[in-house]
Design a protein around this motif. Structure first.
Motif, PDB file in Angstrom:
ATOM      1  N   UNK A 125       4.238  16.763   2.736  1.00  3.87           N
ATOM      2  CA  UNK A 125       4.893  16.034   1.648  1.00  3.87           C
ATOM      3  C   UNK A 125       6.234  15.485   2.100  1.00  3.87           C
ATOM      4  N   UNK A 126       6.997  16.300   2.801  1.00  2.00           N
ATOM      5  CA  UNK A 126       8.302  15.850   3.273  1.00  2.00           C
ATOM      6  C   UNK A 126       8.162  14.799   4.367  1.00  2.00           C
ATOM      7  N   UNK A 127       7.054  14.857   5.083  1.00  2.62           N
ATOM      8  CA  UNK A 127       6.786  13.788   6.050  1.00  2.62           C
ATOM      9  C   UNK A 127       6.626  12.453   5.341  1.00  2.62           C
ATOM     10  N   UNK A 128       5.858  12.462   4.246  1.00  4.20           N
ATOM     11  CA  UNK A 128       5.669  11.225   3.487  1.00  4.20           C
ATOM     12  C   UNK A 128       6.966  10.773   2.838  1.00  4.20           C
ATOM     13  N   UNK A 129       7.728  11.722   2.287  1.00  6.00           N
ATOM     14  CA  UNK A 129       8.995  11.390   1.611  1.00  6.00           C
ATOM     15  C   UNK A 129       9.967  10.722   2.567  1.00  6.00           C
ATOM     16  N   UNK A 146       7.019  11.408  -6.269  1.00 13.33           N
ATOM     17  CA  UNK A 146       5.592  11.281  -5.949  1.00 13.33           C
ATOM     18  C   UNK A 146       4.995  12.535  -5.344  1.00 13.33           C
ATOM     19  N   UNK A 147       5.841  13.510  -5.017  1.00 13.70           N
ATOM     20  CA  UNK A 147       5.349  14.732  -4.372  1.00 13.70           C
ATOM     21  C   UNK A 147       5.852  15.997  -5.059  1.00 13.70           C
ATOM     22  N   UNK A 187       0.818  -1.231   0.000  1.00 12.85           N
ATOM     23  CA  UNK A 187       0.000   0.000   0.000  1.00 12.85           C
ATOM     24  C   UNK A 187       0.843   1.269   0.000  1.00 12.85           C
ATOM     25  N   UNK A 188       2.004   1.219   0.656  1.00 15.37           N
ATOM     26  CA  UNK A 188       2.880   2.393   0.716  1.00 15.37           C
ATOM     27  C   UNK A 188       3.412   2.723  -0.674  1.00 15.37           C
ATOM     28  N   UNK A 189       3.929   1.695  -1.370  1.00 12.13           N
ATOM     29  CA  UNK A 189       4.465   1.895  -2.721  1.00 12.13           C
ATOM     30  C   UNK A 189       3.360   2.314  -3.680  1.00 12.13           C
ATOM     31  N   UNK A 190       2.212   1.650  -3.569  1.00  8.77           N
ATOM     32  CA  UNK A 190       1.090   1.944  -4.459  1.00  8.77           C
ATOM     33  C   UNK A 190       0.643   3.403  -4.337  1.00  8.77           C
ATOM     34  N   UNK A 191       0.623   3.908  -3.108  1.00  6.53           N
ATOM     35  CA  UNK A 191       0.214   5.296  -2.888  1.00  6.53           C
ATOM     36  C   UNK A 191       1.195   6.258  -3.550  1.00  6.53           C
ATOM     37  N   UNK A 192       2.501   6.006  -3.400  1.00  2.00           N
ATOM     38  CA  UNK A 192       3.515   6.856  -4.019  1.00  2.00           C
ATOM     39  C   UNK A 192       3.390   6.829  -5.537  1.00  2.00           C
ATOM     40  N   UNK A 201       1.664   9.270 -10.783  1.00  2.00           N
ATOM     41  CA  UNK A 201       0.761   9.261 -11.940  1.00  2.00           C
ATOM     42  C   UNK A 201      -0.097  10.515 -11.958  1.00  2.00           C
ATOM     43  N   UNK A 202      -0.645  10.874 -10.804  1.00  2.00           N
ATOM     44  CA  UNK A 202      -1.510  12.055 -10.719  1.00  2.00           C
ATOM     45  C   UNK A 202      -0.753  13.328 -11.085  1.00  2.00           C
TER      46      UNK A 202
END
Length: 470
Positions: free
Chosen positions: A249-253, A239-240, A59-64, A69-70
């Motif tokens: 965004x940097x939190x996710x990165x 992805x961001x 799920x983590x990779x899929x979200x990124x 893509x978006x």
């Protein structure tokens, strides 16, 4: 009966069924009961560990990937929803269940009579790779026997490919007398062998791009964990791109970087546990060979040498395999957008790329540049295969009881269906043309004849080519 067998398997799952098979095989090879029992336990624990890691990380990779893509704003009509839907559909069809039961019997017979030197029942779980193609053929042709024949034919040539790569795979991944033979991953033997001389002409073999070379040149920055951090930061930033000014965004990165580093560190540990399930059996095979032929017998020239098929999870966590696979994730997303005529967007199955490249890694002796180059060529062709098959795959998956995600028109599995060779064989069989089916069979028979007559020379050639890498 078929449904009862399916119910039993689905109830207990691979983490229970596979260890039981490993235990029986070990006892038949005269491994001590205590060692056989521990082999079975290691298999169950290893499979469970793989499942936990992949389940959490997917799920983590899929979200990124979806965010990447978006950011492009480009939409493709065929969406990869992962291999799991295809697996469920395969077990939901009569022809799929038939192969699961009778295919196991066929695997035993083929090994017993010497058609193959690869013992496949030890990895029975991956038989769904054959079953999904039979399921698709049944949906298209409504011809049960033709579809079942397709499954058995795919079994035959996958066993031949598994044996061709067996010596290299066992040598590279370090478990003597073992190989892998998941249908959805084994066909990469072909581009690995064909393209390797091409890459050598371009000088790729002289470029030092292996994990050991990275560690020598880059020091701490060449360590797998550090490379996981670096790759995680790069993929996270991709992805961001549209929100780099936000702290979220940097939190996710940074979280993704740590998560990827964790996979790079933990997966090899789980792999080592899983490998312990097969080491006693592989050792026993080797000991029996030595008793028959003596200590100095070169196994490459031993016509009686045989191989135990292991789950390709054994190789997933190897450094070159994991690094190459992670690098190919953003590359394949980019290629999906720029490839003319492609309609497929790989998403969920991108995490399966390390499984998909093991044969390439083994043949090229871990040369990451060659692995990436070969992956780009073959998986690009695979995107066309997935695009062509998407209407059939979507209809078959929906027909056999798997709900299609809301808002998605066409679905696929990048791991199961983006397979150029399998797609060609599938096309030959669903044509129901004796000419095309006969041609496929003749090509297989020629390959089998060559393997039986020149197996040691084939292995010697692959070893020679592997040693050319810096």
């Amino acid at each position: 009966m078929l449904q009862e067998v399916n119910t039993i398997f689905q109830t207990f799952g691979a983490s229970v069924v596979v260890p039981i098979i490993i235990f029986i095989i070990a006892l038949l090879l005269r491994v001590q009961p205590k060692t056989a029992m521990m082999s079975a336990f290691y298999a169950g624990v290893g499979l469970t560990g793989f499942t936990w890691i992949i389940t959490e990380f997917t799920p983590v990779v899929t979200k990124i990937v979806r965010q990447m893509v978006d950011n492009t704003g480009i939409k493709l009509p065929v969406v990869d929803i992962g291999w799991q839907a295809g697996s469920l559909a395969a077990f939901g069809s009569t022809v799929g269940l038939s192969f699961f039961v009778f295919g196991l019997l066929a695997e035993l017979i083929l090994f017993a009579v010497g058609v193959t030197k690869v013992f496949l029942p030890s990895n029975i779980w991956n038989n769904f790779g054959y079953m999904i193609w039979g399921t698709l053929a049944l949906y298209v042709t409504h011809n049960y026997w033709l579809s079942l024949g397709l499954e058995f034919f795919m079994l035959l040539y996958s066993l031949a490919l598994a044996e061709i790569q067996a010596d290299r795979w066992a040598d590279y991944y370090g478990i003597e007398n073992t190989t892998v033979d998941a249908l959805h991953n084994i066909e990469q033997v072909i581009p690995a062998i064909i393209l390797d001389p091409v890459w050598n002409l371009l000088g790729f073999n002289k470029i030092k791009m292996t994990p050991k070379d990275f560690q020598k040149k880059l020091g701490v920055f060449g360590e797998p964990i550090t490379m996981g951090i670096i790759l995680g930061l790069i993929i996270g930033i991709l992805g961001n791109l549209s929100s780099l000014g936000k702290i979220s965004a940097w939190g996710q990165i940074t979280k993704f970087a740590i998560q990827l580093a964790a996979v790079m560190a933990i997966f090899p540990l789980v792999t080592n546990v899983f490998a312990k399930a097969f080491i006693p059996i592989a050792t026993e095979i080797d000991e029996q060979k030595k008793k028959q032929h003596g200590e100095n017998k070169n196994s490459r020239y031993d016509k009686k040498r045989w191989f135990l098929v292991v789950d390709d999870g054994v190789g997933y966590g190897e450094s070159a395999t994991l690094i190459s696979g992670i690098i190919l994730i953003p590359i394949m997303v980019l290629i999906a957008f720029i490839l003319p005529g492609n309609k497929t967007l790989p998403v969920v199955d991108l995490i399966a790329i390390p499984y998909m490249i093991e044969s390439i890694v083994a043949v090229t002796r871990g040369n990451i540049l060659k692995v990436i180059a070969t992956g780009i060529v073959w998986f690009s062709l695979g995107l066309y295969s997935a695009s062509w098959l998407s209407p059939v795959y979507t209809a078959a998956v929906a027909h056999y009881g798997v709900a299609i995600p809301t808002g998605v028109v066409l679905v696929t599995s990048f791991n199961l269906v983006a397979r150029p060779l399998n797609a060609l064989v599938f096309a030959a069989f669903i044509s129901e043309s004796p000419v095309w089916i006969s041609l496929a069979v003749i090509i297989y028979l020629v390959m089998l004849f060559g393997l039986r007559k020149y197996r040691s020379q084939i292995w010697g050639y692959l070893n020679k080519m592997a040693m050319k890498n810096a």
